[in-house]
Scaffold this motif. Structure first.
Motif, PDB file in Angstrom:
ATOM      1  N   VAL B 130     -18.847  -0.778   0.294  1.00 47.01           N
ATOM      2  CA  VAL B 130     -17.730   0.240   0.481  1.00 47.01           C
ATOM      3  C   VAL B 130     -16.350  -0.519   0.122  1.00 47.01           C
ATOM      4  N   LYS B 131     -15.507   0.002  -0.755  1.00 46.50           N
ATOM      5  CA  LYS B 131     -14.135  -0.535  -0.860  1.00 46.50           C
ATOM      6  C   LYS B 131     -13.202  -0.085  -0.097  1.00 46.50           C
ATOM      7  N   PHE B 132     -12.129  -0.792   0.614  1.00 47.30           N
ATOM      8  CA  PHE B 132     -11.287  -0.525   1.456  1.00 47.30           C
ATOM      9  C   PHE B 132      -9.670  -0.542   0.801  1.00 47.30           C
ATOM     10  N   TYR B 133      -9.042   0.419   0.865  1.00 45.73           N
ATOM     11  CA  TYR B 133      -7.622   0.416   0.511  1.00 45.73           C
ATOM     12  C   TYR B 133      -6.816   0.274   1.750  1.00 45.73           C
ATOM     13  N   THR B 134      -6.396  -0.733   1.926  1.00 48.40           N
ATOM     14  CA  THR B 134      -5.574  -0.660   3.501  1.00 48.40           C
ATOM     15  C   THR B 134      -4.174  -0.677   3.220  1.00 48.40           C
ATOM     16  N   TYR B 135      -3.490   0.185   4.029  1.00 40.83           N
ATOM     17  CA  TYR B 135      -2.010   0.207   4.063  1.00 40.83           C
ATOM     18  C   TYR B 135      -1.535   0.169   5.504  1.00 40.83           C
ATOM     19  N   LEU B 136      -0.567  -1.081   5.809  1.00 39.33           N
ATOM     20  CA  LEU B 136      -0.395  -1.248   6.932  1.00 39.33           C
ATOM     21  C   LEU B 136       1.312  -1.228   7.038  1.00 39.33           C
ATOM     22  N   GLY B 137       1.812  -0.387   8.129  1.00 40.19           N
ATOM     23  CA  GLY B 137       3.040  -0.271   8.197  1.00 40.19           C
ATOM     24  C   GLY B 137       3.787  -0.959   9.554  1.00 40.19           C
ATOM     25  N   PHE B 138       4.901  -1.483   9.231  1.00 41.47           N
ATOM     26  CA  PHE B 138       5.540  -2.180  10.578  1.00 41.47           C
ATOM     27  C   PHE B 138       7.061  -1.734  10.643  1.00 41.47           C
ATOM     28  N   ALA B 139       7.712  -2.190  11.638  1.00 38.64           N
ATOM     29  CA  ALA B 139       9.209  -1.673  11.596  1.00 38.64           C
ATOM     30  C   ALA B 139       9.954  -2.823  10.560  1.00 38.64           C
ATOM     31  N   SER B 140       9.601  -4.063  10.855  1.00 40.97           N
ATOM     32  CA  SER B 140      10.263  -5.040  10.272  1.00 40.97           C
ATOM     33  C   SER B 140       9.220  -6.286   9.814  1.00 40.97           C
ATOM     34  N   GLU B 141       9.840  -6.974   9.161  1.00 35.96           N
ATOM     35  CA  GLU B 141       9.093  -8.360   8.736  1.00 35.96           C
ATOM     36  C   GLU B 141       8.589  -9.151  10.116  1.00 35.96           C
ATOM     37  N   SER B 142       9.656  -9.076  11.129  1.00 35.40           N
ATOM     38  CA  SER B 142       9.310  -9.784  12.429  1.00 35.40           C
ATOM     39  C   SER B 142       8.048  -9.221  13.215  1.00 35.40           C
ATOM     40  N   LYS B 143       7.661  -8.063  12.628  1.00 39.01           N
ATOM     41  CA  LYS B 143       6.695  -7.203  13.730  1.00 39.01           C
ATOM     42  C   LYS B 143       5.376  -7.414  13.088  1.00 39.01           C
ATOM     43  N   THR B 144       5.095  -7.876  11.820  1.00 40.03           N
ATOM     44  CA  THR B 144       3.904  -7.766  11.082  1.00 40.03           C
ATOM     45  C   THR B 144       2.868  -8.830  11.811  1.00 40.03           C
ATOM     46  N   ILE B 145       1.660  -8.229  11.671  1.00 35.56           N
ATOM     47  CA  ILE B 145       0.521  -8.990  12.220  1.00 35.56           C
ATOM     48  C   ILE B 145      -0.620  -8.831  11.250  1.00 35.56           C
ATOM     49  N   LEU B 146      -1.620  -9.745  11.088  1.00 40.94           N
ATOM     50  CA  LEU B 146      -2.904  -9.879  10.721  1.00 40.94           C
ATOM     51  C   LEU B 146      -2.675  -9.347   9.158  1.00 40.94           C
TER      52      LEU B 146
END
Lengths: 305, 256
Positions: B130-146
């Motif tokens: 299975v192919k996964f296309y992942t979209y992750l949204g954060f408020a700003s760069e300082s909040k990005t994880i994983l």
């Protein structure tokens, strides 16, 4: 038959031990039965039932306070018919006492449900006139002693099942209400229901519960509950089921010392889902340690100098 | 579901205020991606209720799981400081995400701290092709994880920030990026799975994509096992319990 020192008898109903799961924290027993054998409990007071299915209050419905839990669920339940038809068959396979907790909008609702439950294998009907989280009914019947007496008397006419009236702590004098229930024909009393309370988020300036106020339970209210059980014990002759923040066997023993024949365990089920049977086991050890003939020997034996 | 003790093996700060915790139990039960654990946060400082936290990684052989959570109050502060010891927990709770047989392409939509459980879906189904296309949204760069973790296992990872501060990502909402890719035919998902805040679900619903979409919702819980009715989620079928009927619901059934 072997002698069971933990057995208690409340208005003619025998419980294998005095630990009962409290209404609203245990649903209909099915979920907890996946974690342990619920036959280890003396009884189960099922989720508060209403005449029709009820959706309850909008979320958030729960907040943690210091040593307490504030809830405003608002009696979400599937209604009396679904209880009788779909939940009772499961509960009938269990060897634990089933207590049906009922809450009405009107006197007629209470009477109707009591009558319906008369045909079932429910052992006791618990009259919930103390829910602080619903707009109509509930607590409205439980504040004034004359209303408590009247609803008890009215419901008694519709059922031969023992009637246990659940009292609210949010009243002027709980002993007065207890006497009114007794005079109205109550076979037993259970107390206390939750204490009216509120939780606020200072950052958002909003109440945490959507319902704004809710009912406080957990160890934070135990001293209030103990005082009320003791007060009521000295005011009536009918048996008392005590509750309010029981987390351990010694908490349960404290309630029995203050006059409770049995106890209900509620919020502790959330902190540790195994707590109710653990409290029952712990009470057994208490009986052995204190060399009691049976647990009832402890009832009301608070030493007041 | 089982009631057991989880041994704290590791606590790492992913960024300020967000912790990744690794837990071990020899008796770890069967796990389905999207399920959560209901873990004790100790009994000090007036704490009573357990904390429901979703699973980021699950390693059946090592008998470990990893959870990721934000330090928000007394309970999560307590958990974040642990260096070892055992904590009682009920696991695994909830229905979890289902990837039916025949599904070849999945779009995963994560909003902030809602992202971790999506990883466990990839972990389980990637080996089946299975192919996964992942979209992750954060408020700003300082909040990005994983982001590195997801980049390693996704067919393609798109990161968005509200303010565009994440250099390798895009400015805007995660749902805008999904919309663009689907409309352009760049991504043709058979299934969309999402976890994040309610406004993100609202935006997802507004896209009206003709693709089966399931969302994992969050709620304040009491018992975490279905008995107390505290964690209500309004659906077209009435109030459902997030802990047992959910946390995963069909998007169109949830009243946002």
């Amino acid at each position: 038959m072997t002698y069971n020192p933990m057995e208690v008898n409340i208005c003619g109903v025998s419980f294998k031990n005095p630990v009962i799961a409290a209404s609203g924290t245990f649903s209909f027993g099915f979920e907890f039965s996946k974690l342990y054998d619920i036959d280890r409990l003396g009884g189960i007071s099922v989720k508060g039932l209403t005449r029709e299915r009820r959706e309850g209050n909008p979320p958030p419905r729960i907040a943690e306070t210091y040593g307490g839990v504030l809830n405003g669920v608002g009696l979400q339940n599937p209604g009396i018919d679904v209880f009788i038809n779909n939940m009772m068959p499961f509960l009938e396979t269990k060897r634990t006492v089933v207590i049906a907790n009922i809450a009405g909008d009107t006197e007629a609702d209470y009477c109707y449900m009591a009558e319906r439950l008369s045909e079932t294998k429910v052992s006791i009907i618990e009259l919930n006139i103390s829910c602080p989280n619903v707009k109509r009914g509930g607590l409205a019947f439980g504040v004034k002693p004359e209303d408590v007496g009247a609803i008890t008397k009215a419901v008694k006419k519709y059922t031969k099942k023992p009637l246990m009236v659940k009292l609210s702590p949010n009243v002027a004098d709980i002993a007065e209400n207890a006497r009114a229930a007794e005079a109205g024909g109550a076979d037993a009393l259970s107390l206390i229901n939750t204490v009216s309370g509120m939780a606020v988020d200072a950052e958002t300036r909003r109440p945490i519960l959507k319902n704004v106020t809710g009912g406080l339970s957990g160890p934070a209210i135990k001293p209030i509950a103990l005082a009320m059980v003791w007060k009521v014990y000295n005011a009536v002759k009918i048996p008392i089921v005590g509750m309010g923040g029981i987390m351990s066997a010694s908490d349960a023993a404290e309630f029995i010392l203050c006059g409770a024949s049995a106890v209900q365990v509620g919020t502790a089920n959330f902190a540790n889902p195994l707590s109710a049977p653990q409290i029952a086991d712990g009470l057994r050890r208490y009986v052995d340690k204190h060399k009691l003939r049976d647990i009832s020997e402890l009832k009301g034996r608070l030493i007041v100098d | 579901m089982k009631e057991l003790f989880l041994n704290v093996r590791e606590n790492v700060e992913l960024r300020k205020g967000v912790v990744k915790m690794r837990l071990f139990s020899a008796g770890l039960p069967e796990f389905k991606p999207g399920q959560f654990i209901n873990i004790s946060a100790g009994s000090f400082d007036g704490i009573l209720l357990r904390r429901p936290i979703s699973v980021f990684k699950h390693d059946g052989e090592a008998k470990t799981i990893e959870i990721v959570f934000e330090i928000k109050g007394r309970g999560t502060t307590f958990l974040s400081r642990l260096k070892g010891g055992d904590l009682p927990a009920s696991l695994f709770a909830g229905n979890g995400f289902t990837v039916p047989d025949g599904v070849k392409s999945v779009a995963l939509i994560g909003g902030g701290l809602g992202s971790p459980p999506l990883y466990s879906v990839i972990e389980k189904h990637r080996a089946k092709g299975v192919k996964f296309y992942t979209y992750l949204g954060f408020a700003s760069e300082s909040k990005t994880i994983l982001t590195d973790d997801f980049a390693a296992v996704s067919e393609k990872l798109t990161v968005t920030t509200d303010d565009g501060s994440y250099g390798a990502g895009e400015k805007g909402f995660v749902t805008d990026a999904l919309k663009r890719d689907v409309y352009a035919g760049a991504v043709k998902p058979d299934l969309i799975l999402a976890c994040g805040p309610p406004p993100m679900f609202g935006a997802l619903k507004a896209l009206k994509l003709n693709t089966p979409t399931f969302i994992s919702v969050e709620a304040r819980m009491g018992c975490g096992i279905g008995a107390c009715y505290a964690c209500a989620c309004a659906t077209v079928a009435g109030n459902r319990r997030v802990c047992t009927d959910g946390p995963v619901f069909k998007l169109e059934e949830v009243i946002l």
